[in-house]
Write a protein that holds these residues in place. Structure first.
Motif, PDB file in Angstrom:
ATOM      1  N   UNK A  44       5.989  -1.732  -5.918  1.00 18.17           N
ATOM      2  CA  UNK A  44       5.935  -2.630  -7.071  1.00 18.17           C
ATOM      3  C   UNK A  44       4.797  -3.647  -6.914  1.00 18.17           C
ATOM      4  N   UNK A  45       4.520  -4.038  -5.678  1.00 15.75           N
ATOM      5  CA  UNK A  45       3.397  -4.948  -5.414  1.00 15.75           C
ATOM      6  C   UNK A  45       2.088  -4.295  -5.850  1.00 15.75           C
ATOM      7  N   UNK A  46       1.913  -3.045  -5.460  1.00 18.31           N
ATOM      8  CA  UNK A  46       0.685  -2.325  -5.823  1.00 18.31           C
ATOM      9  C   UNK A  46       0.562  -2.200  -7.343  1.00 18.31           C
ATOM     10  N   UNK A  47       1.660  -1.884  -8.002  1.00 25.08           N
ATOM     11  CA  UNK A  47       1.627  -1.763  -9.460  1.00 25.08           C
ATOM     12  C   UNK A  47       1.278  -3.099 -10.102  1.00 25.08           C
ATOM     13  N   UNK A  48       1.841  -4.190  -9.558  1.00 29.14           N
ATOM     14  CA  UNK A  48       1.535  -5.524 -10.083  1.00 29.14           C
ATOM     15  C   UNK A  48       0.054  -5.849  -9.912  1.00 29.14           C
ATOM     16  N   UNK A  49      -0.523  -5.493  -8.757  1.00 24.76           N
ATOM     17  CA  UNK A  49      -1.948  -5.740  -8.521  1.00 24.76           C
ATOM     18  C   UNK A  49      -2.801  -4.938  -9.496  1.00 24.76           C
ATOM     19  N   UNK A  50      -2.417  -3.701  -9.745  1.00 22.69           N
ATOM     20  CA  UNK A  50      -3.155  -2.855 -10.694  1.00 22.69           C
ATOM     21  C   UNK A  50      -3.128  -3.465 -12.094  1.00 22.69           C
ATOM     22  N   UNK A  51      -1.954  -3.933 -12.509  1.00 25.87           N
ATOM     23  CA  UNK A  51      -1.825  -4.547 -13.829  1.00 25.87           C
ATOM     24  C   UNK A  51      -2.624  -5.847 -13.911  1.00 25.87           C
ATOM     25  N   UNK A  52      -2.603  -6.631 -12.831  1.00 27.73           N
ATOM     26  CA  UNK A  52      -3.332  -7.906 -12.821  1.00 27.73           C
ATOM     27  C   UNK A  52      -4.839  -7.669 -12.978  1.00 27.73           C
ATOM     28  N   UNK A  53      -5.369  -6.666 -12.288  1.00 28.24           N
ATOM     29  CA  UNK A  53      -6.794  -6.359 -12.420  1.00 28.24           C
ATOM     30  C   UNK A  53      -7.138  -6.000 -13.862  1.00 28.24           C
ATOM     31  N   UNK A  54      -6.266  -5.201 -14.480  1.00 26.05           N
ATOM     32  CA  UNK A  54      -6.518  -4.816 -15.872  1.00 26.05           C
ATOM     33  C   UNK A  54      -6.502  -6.023 -16.797  1.00 26.05           C
ATOM     34  N   UNK A  55      -5.561  -6.933 -16.568  1.00 22.90           N
ATOM     35  CA  UNK A  55      -5.455  -8.124 -17.407  1.00 22.90           C
ATOM     36  C   UNK A  55      -6.653  -9.051 -17.218  1.00 22.90           C
ATOM     37  N   UNK A  56      -7.261  -9.029 -16.044  1.00 27.67           N
ATOM     38  CA  UNK A  56      -8.441  -9.852 -15.779  1.00 27.67           C
ATOM     39  C   UNK A  56      -9.724  -9.175 -16.254  1.00 27.67           C
ATOM     40  N   UNK A  57      -9.645  -7.921 -16.611  1.00 33.22           N
ATOM     41  CA  UNK A  57     -10.843  -7.192 -17.001  1.00 33.22           C
ATOM     42  C   UNK A  57     -11.703  -6.801 -15.822  1.00 33.22           C
ATOM     43  N   UNK A  58     -11.096  -6.589 -14.665  1.00 31.29           N
ATOM     44  CA  UNK A  58     -11.825  -6.180 -13.469  1.00 31.29           C
ATOM     45  C   UNK A  58     -11.960  -4.663 -13.471  1.00 31.29           C
ATOM     46  N   UNK A  59     -13.171  -4.190 -13.542  1.00 32.96           N
ATOM     47  CA  UNK A  59     -13.409  -2.753 -13.625  1.00 32.96           C
ATOM     48  C   UNK A  59     -13.303  -2.062 -12.274  1.00 32.96           C
ATOM     49  N   UNK A  60     -13.632  -2.791 -11.203  1.00 30.41           N
ATOM     50  CA  UNK A  60     -13.599  -2.216  -9.854  1.00 30.41           C
ATOM     51  C   UNK A  60     -13.133  -3.263  -8.861  1.00 30.41           C
ATOM     52  N   UNK A  61     -12.264  -2.831  -7.933  1.00 32.14           N
ATOM     53  CA  UNK A  61     -11.788  -3.734  -6.880  1.00 32.14           C
ATOM     54  C   UNK A  61     -12.633  -3.639  -5.617  1.00 32.14           C
ATOM     55  N   UNK A  62     -13.741  -2.903  -5.677  1.00 33.71           N
ATOM     56  CA  UNK A  62     -14.598  -2.751  -4.503  1.00 33.71           C
ATOM     57  C   UNK A  62     -15.170  -4.096  -4.065  1.00 33.71           C
ATOM     58  N   UNK A  63     -15.281  -4.318  -2.764  1.00 31.92           N
ATOM     59  CA  UNK A  63     -15.809  -5.600  -2.267  1.00 31.92           C
ATOM     60  C   UNK A  63     -17.318  -5.672  -2.380  1.00 31.92           C
ATOM     61  N   UNK A  64     -17.893  -6.854  -2.208  1.00 37.77           N
ATOM     62  CA  UNK A  64     -19.361  -6.979  -2.215  1.00 37.77           C
ATOM     63  C   UNK A  64     -19.984  -6.175  -1.075  1.00 37.77           C
TER      64      UNK A  64
END
Length: 395
Positions: free
Chosen positions: A363-383
């Motif tokens: 559920x944590x992973x699903x929440x993180x996935x949803x949060x990225x979508x809500x923020x408009x983050x296209x990629x979670x890759x680091x710098x």
């Protein structure tokens, strides 16, 4: 807990899960244990104190009566300072092993105590190794003690305390271990890993609540430490001697916290002790890390050094990612995560410990996935710079 086991019940009263290295999510029965008041001098409470001390010594693996347990009021850092100030003589010298904030805090503690010390600082990415410790001890015969952090939670590294111990005792020195966030879930059996004392806290892997720490120490070493301490309140020898004589804490104990810890110890034993508690945390980590990587996040550490206590992730490079916003979105979904504590790169941490299992971690992973979508983050890759820095420092 096997993968097919039923999930733990969700926290009561709409509480979020605490995905931190402590305080952490506790069982309802642990909270419930704090509903009764206790007299600190009463025989029933003295028996509770004796019970927790006996159980903690047993968890450390001592069966010969060579070790004792001394609880100490306050947060874990109080007990770390008490251990260092009590076991290191005023003319002693400590080799501090650091690879994150808590090793550096131990060095800062030594500075405050006015005790001689030297430092091996490995940065955020790598553990201190036995050969490095051995070389430092060979180069400085004045070193009497080594302090090692069992699990460095600023990065999530599980340090190799067994090989460090071998290096220390091969050279006739003494080891002190800060096992604040590992004891109770990671093996620290005195029959396999030699040390003079180790320190931990009620609100970590045994899943109690904050209010006291404890030191499990070799009895002979504690007896020899009389008069070393810099402090009245943090003198472990004096605390132990008073408890031996009266069964009471020297100063007002956190009675409700002790009652909660006794229940937490019962649940720990019921689950199967250190091995079972550690196995659940390992499964929590593996499920969560696999899921977070699948949605693009990258761990700070290589798999070899990932602890089952807490995992550090790089913050995404995407300009739409703002940690404060990510934190609030995760909290709204029922999960309180932890900010990063690194010196070089932006990061955040997700704890694996507490009253939760792999079902929660999905559920944590699903929440993180949803949060990225809500923020408009296209990629979670680091710098790219963060990856390059890690490669350079871990080389």
């Amino acid at each position: 807990m096997p993968a097919s086991a039923a999930p733990f019940p969700a926290p009561r009263l709409g509480e979020p899960y605490l995905l931190t290295p402590g305080p952490l999510t506790t069982a309802f029965s642990t909270k419930e244990a704090m509903l009764k008041d206790w007299g600190s001098w009463d025989a029933d409470f003295r028996a509770m104190t004796k019970s927790i001390c006996d159980q903690l010594v047993a968890l450390a693996g001592d069966t010969r009566g060579e070790f004792v347990c001394v609880p100490m009021q306050g947060s874990g850092s109080f007990s770390v300072e008490a251990m260092l100030g009590t076991f290191v003589a005023r003319d002693g010298k400590v080799l501090v092993l650091a690879n994150g904030a808590y090793g550096l805090r131990a060095a800062e503690t030594m500075r405050y105590l006015g005790r001689a010390h030297t430092l091996i600082d490995k940065g955020d990415y790598m553990p201190p190794r036995g050969d490095e410790v051995g070389a430092a001890l060979d180069a400085d015969p004045g070193i009497t003690h080594v302090i090692a952090i069992h699990c460095e939670t600023s990065s999530g590294i599980l340090n190799p305390v067994a090989e460090i111990s071998e290096a220390v005792y091969a050279r006739g020195r003494k080891l002190l271990i800060d096992s604040m966030s590992a004891f109770g879930a990671i093996d620290l059996d005195v029959n396999r890993i030699r040390y003079e004392a180790m320190v931990s806290s009620a609100n970590k892997c045994i899943e109690g609540v904050p209010g006291f720490g404890f030191v499990v120490a070799r009895r002979s070493e504690l007896e020899a430490a009389k008069g070393n301490s810099h402090s009245l309140a943090l003198d472990l020898h004096a605390q132990w001697a008073y408890m031996e004589k009266t069964g009471q804490w020297r100063y007002t104990p956190p009675t409700h916290v002790v009652a909660a810890f006794l229940e937490a110890l019962r649940l720990h034993a019921e689950e199967g002790g250190v091995a079972a508690r550690g196995a659940r945390y390992v499964r929590n980590r593996d499920v969560m890390v696999e899921g977070m990587r699948a949605i693009g996040f990258e761990t700070l550490l290589k798999d070899r050094w990932l602890s089952p206590i807490i995992v550090t992730f790089f913050c995404p490079a995407d300009p739409n990612f703002v940690f404060a916003r990510f934190y609030e979105l995760m909290k709204a979904k029922g999960f309180i995560i932890y900010p990063g504590k690194l010196t070089v790169v932006d990061s955040f941490r997700i704890g694996c410990i507490g009253r939760m299992d792999e079902h929660v971690m999905r559920k944590v992973v699903q929440a993180a996935k949803e949060a990225l979508a809500e923020m408009g983050v296209a990629s979670a890759a680091p710098p790219e710079a963060a990856i390059a820095e890690r490669a350079k420092l871990a080389a």
